[in-house]
Design a protein around this motif. Structure first.
Motif, mmCIF file in Angstrom:
data_model
loop_
_atom_site.group_PDB
_atom_site.id
_atom_site.type_symbol
_atom_site.label_atom_id
_atom_site.label_comp_id
_atom_site.label_asym_id
_atom_site.label_seq_id
_atom_site.Cartn_x
_atom_site.Cartn_y
_atom_site.Cartn_z
ATOM 1 N N PRO A 1 0.613 -1.301 -0.241
ATOM 2 C CA PRO A 1 -0.035 0.227 -0.015
ATOM 3 C C PRO A 1 0.859 1.375 0.131
ATOM 4 N N ASP A 2 2.302 1.199 0.680
ATOM 5 C CA ASP A 2 2.632 2.011 0.709
ATOM 6 C C ASP A 2 4.164 2.407 -1.065
ATOM 7 N N GLY A 3 3.633 1.247 -1.338
ATOM 8 C CA GLY A 3 4.955 0.964 -2.584
ATOM 9 C C GLY A 3 4.765 1.748 -3.772
ATOM 10 N N TRP A 4 5.284 2.301 -4.668
ATOM 11 C CA TRP A 4 5.351 2.671 -5.678
ATOM 12 C C TRP A 4 5.019 2.069 -6.903
ATOM 13 N N GLY A 5 5.842 0.587 -6.901
ATOM 14 C CA GLY A 5 6.897 -0.105 -7.240
ATOM 15 C C GLY A 5 5.846 0.563 -8.578
ATOM 16 N N PRO A 6 4.466 -0.637 -7.925
ATOM 17 C CA PRO A 6 3.741 -0.469 -9.457
ATOM 18 C C PRO A 6 3.091 0.696 -10.089
ATOM 19 N N ALA A 7 2.904 1.934 -9.377
ATOM 20 C CA ALA A 7 2.944 2.665 -10.206
ATOM 21 C C ALA A 7 3.921 3.043 -11.147
ATOM 22 N N LEU A 8 5.167 3.452 -10.711
ATOM 23 C CA LEU A 8 6.570 3.034 -11.389
ATOM 24 C C LEU A 8 6.695 2.577 -12.941
ATOM 25 N N LEU A 9 5.994 0.982 -12.626
ATOM 26 C CA LEU A 9 6.190 0.397 -14.091
ATOM 27 C C LEU A 9 5.297 0.374 -14.694
ATOM 28 N N ALA A 10 4.093 0.643 -14.447
ATOM 29 C CA ALA A 10 3.364 1.430 -15.620
ATOM 30 C C ALA A 10 3.671 2.650 -16.057
ATOM 31 N N ALA A 11 3.869 3.459 -15.107
ATOM 32 C CA ALA A 11 4.331 4.480 -15.597
ATOM 33 C C ALA A 11 6.191 4.139 -17.002
ATOM 34 N N ALA A 12 6.600 3.003 -16.496
ATOM 35 C CA ALA A 12 7.191 2.621 -17.837
ATOM 36 C C ALA A 12 7.203 2.648 -18.777
ATOM 37 N N MET A 13 5.994 2.241 -18.650
ATOM 38 C CA MET A 13 5.712 1.572 -20.294
ATOM 39 C C MET A 13 3.994 2.383 -20.536
ATOM 40 N N LEU A 14 3.687 3.725 -19.674
ATOM 41 C CA LEU A 14 3.250 4.216 -21.268
ATOM 42 C C LEU A 14 4.584 5.590 -21.767
ATOM 43 N N THR A 15 5.776 6.004 -21.039
ATOM 44 C CA THR A 15 6.845 5.556 -21.557
ATOM 45 C C THR A 15 7.360 5.611 -22.949
ATOM 46 N N LEU A 16 7.070 3.802 -22.311
ATOM 47 C CA LEU A 16 7.583 3.122 -24.298
ATOM 48 C C LEU A 16 6.674 4.030 -25.364
ATOM 49 N N ALA A 17 5.415 3.872 -24.520
ATOM 50 C CA ALA A 17 4.468 4.014 -25.122
ATOM 51 C C ALA A 17 4.707 4.785 -26.368
ATOM 52 N N VAL A 18 4.632 6.655 -25.548
ATOM 53 C CA VAL A 18 4.960 7.512 -25.961
ATOM 54 C C VAL A 18 6.242 7.757 -26.880
ATOM 55 N N ALA A 19 7.154 7.330 -26.710
ATOM 56 C CA ALA A 19 8.504 7.096 -27.515
ATOM 57 C C ALA A 19 7.844 5.926 -28.751
ATOM 58 N N ALA A 20 7.243 5.588 -28.710
ATOM 59 C CA ALA A 20 6.491 4.362 -29.494
ATOM 60 C C ALA A 20 6.124 5.400 -30.549
ATOM 61 N N ALA A 21 5.101 5.623 -30.286
ATOM 62 C CA ALA A 21 4.028 6.429 -30.739
ATOM 63 C C ALA A 21 4.773 7.841 -31.455
ATOM 64 N N ALA A 22 5.737 8.597 -31.059
ATOM 65 C CA ALA A 22 6.183 9.148 -31.286
ATOM 66 C C ALA A 22 6.937 8.741 -32.637
ATOM 67 N N MET A 23 7.842 7.764 -32.751
ATOM 68 C CA MET A 23 8.647 7.297 -33.349
ATOM 69 C C MET A 23 7.993 7.291 -34.851
#
Lengths: 227, 241
Positions: free
Chosen positions: B16-38
């Protein structure tokens, strides 16, 4: 119309006044990054330095500069030895943090450029220099460095252009460079397009000026080879 | 405030205090932004290349000017311009068509577009370099053999150009991945943004920026390994060199 011209003049002057910050940041980090890059290339020739230099290059090329700036400015400020140490007056200053982050980041890119140039020098030449009895230092000075300069210059120039562009990231850690001032001006006037176009023109001028300068140097160097 | 006492493992974990899942989801979104930009950059870059190599002078000059500007201006400025300028632009377009202002476009779209516009300028140069490397004699021979423009593209041009542009495209992909961090200023919850939010709310900036660095390193090194794999495959296809 008159009001428009007055606005553009005031905005343009404010942006030009921020130009020294951008230029100083670019110049100091270009010097710093080049020095660190030379050290990195030299370190790669030793057994102990090689893995260290490789980790340095891997980390700083593999992460965004924006993140590195936040790490230096906000992240290191939370680390005890830095917060309470002798270096705190330096790390408190956002301009120094921007300089530190850019030096680390760009040194990794420039080191790769220099390494590629190093490898492009035919090994026979180095062996010939050795056979002539040149010492290590003479070899570097007479055979390796002059050729590296010529081989690396185009890619090195590209890195410098990138470096000028990335100085704009300093605005995210409260440095009032050209981009930072532009953002402040927009917050006051809400005239996005005009202000950003003026700022973009300043950067275009800087990068175009640098490109022209580098091309002239390249031509001068080529003349020396008789090609 | 209390978070300052929690251990790094708890903060980065999945509790409940962990940011792990949020960080992983954010990394996926980073990948999505880069892929869409590409993807945006590839489509626009191909169009720019066609314009650069066109016989119409004005078209070639316009494409060259685009490249000069987008490669000479900081990416951050492009992101900021689109982010702050898009709502006004949309409003004026909507006003022309007589509808009410639609407000600001989604942050994902403006972000991808900004990075994609810059990416296109670099990709156009790469494509042009690849095309110039195909000897004109081969094209002439293909025409003489009676190949249509599409067959020529598929059999003669594409295999050689793809082989040549893959390494520089890999570099551009790496730049897109890192430039996607700039989209964080639009508030999009990608890796940079989430690590900032986590750093702010737990007061542990060093920990979360270090975690974000590791995730970026995973993304960049995994994708460079992938590109290298495809390159070696491509070389095998191209005749085992």
């Amino acid at each position: 119309m008159n009001e428009e011209i007055a606005f553009l003049t005031v905005t343009g002057l404010a942006i030009v006044r921020a130009l020294p910050v951008t230029v100083v940041l670019a110049l100091t980090s270009a010097l710093g990054a080049s020095a660190v890059a030379v050290a990195l290339v030299a370190a790669q020739a030793t057994r102990v330095g090689r893995p260290l230099a490789q980790v340095w290059i891997f980390v700083f090329r593999g992460t965004p500069l924006l993140l590195q700036m936040f790490m230096v400015y906000y992240g290191l400020a939370a680390v005890g030895p830095i917060r309470h140490g002798l270096l705190w007056p330096l790390f408190r200053d956002p301009l120094f943090c921007a300089f530190a982050a850019m030096t680390c980041c760009c040194s990794a890119y420039i080191a790769e450029v220099l390494r590629a140039a190093w490898q492009a020098i035919p090994p026979g030449q180095v062996e010939a220099a050795q056979a002539c009895g040149m010492s290590r230092w003479t070899r570097v000075r007479r055979v390796i460095a002059p050729q590296m300069l010529r081989l690396a210059l185009p890619a090195y120039g590209n890195e410098l252009v990138m470096l000028i562009k990335s100085t704009s990231l300093a605005s995210t850690i409260t440095v009032l460079d050209v981009t930072g001032v532009a953002q402040t001006l927009i917050a006051h006037s809400y005239r996005t397009l005009e202000v950003f176009c003026l700022a973009a023109a300043v950067y275009l001028g800087l990068t175009a000026g640098l490109t022209a300068l580098l091309r002239r140097i390249e031509r001068n160097l080529e003349r020396g080879t008789g090609r | 405030m209390m978070d300052a006492d929690l251990s790094p493992l708890v903060l980065l974990g999945g509790g409940p205090d962990g940011w792990g899942p949020a960080l992983l989801a954010a990394a996926m979104l980073t990948l999505a932004v880069a892929a869409a930009a590409m993807a945006i950059g590839t489509v626009l870059g191909a169009a720019l290349t066609a314009a650069l190599m066109s016989r119409r002078r004005w078209l070639a000059r316009a494409a060259a000017t685009y490249g000069l500007i987008l490669r000479g201006v900081p990416e951050l400025l492009v992101v900021l311009l689109l982010y702050f300028g898009a709502p006004g632009l949309l409003a004026s377009v909507a006003a022309l068509m007589g509808s009410p202002a639609p407000g600001s476009p989604p942050a994902f779209l403006t972000g991808c577009l900004a990075i994609g516009l810059v990416s296109a300028a670099y990709q156009a140069e790469v494509f042009r370099g690849g095309l110039l490397a195909v000897p004109p004699g081969q094209i002439e021979a293909a025409i003489a053999a009676g190949m249509g423009p599409f067959t020529r593209l598929r059999r003669i041009i594409a295999p050689q150009v793809l082989h040549r542009v893959l390494p520089p495209l890999g570099n551009i992909w790496q730049f897109n991945l890192k430039d996607s961090a700039l989209v964080s200023i639009t508030g999009l919850a990608e890796l940079m943004r989430v690590s900032l939010v986590a750093a702010g709310s737990t007061r542990r900036p060093f920990l979360f920026f270090a975690a974000a660095m590791v995730l970026y390193l995973v993304l960049t090194s995994a994708s460079s390994a992938l590109f290298r794999l495809v390159e070696t495959r491509g070389q095998r296809w191209a005749g085992g060199r």
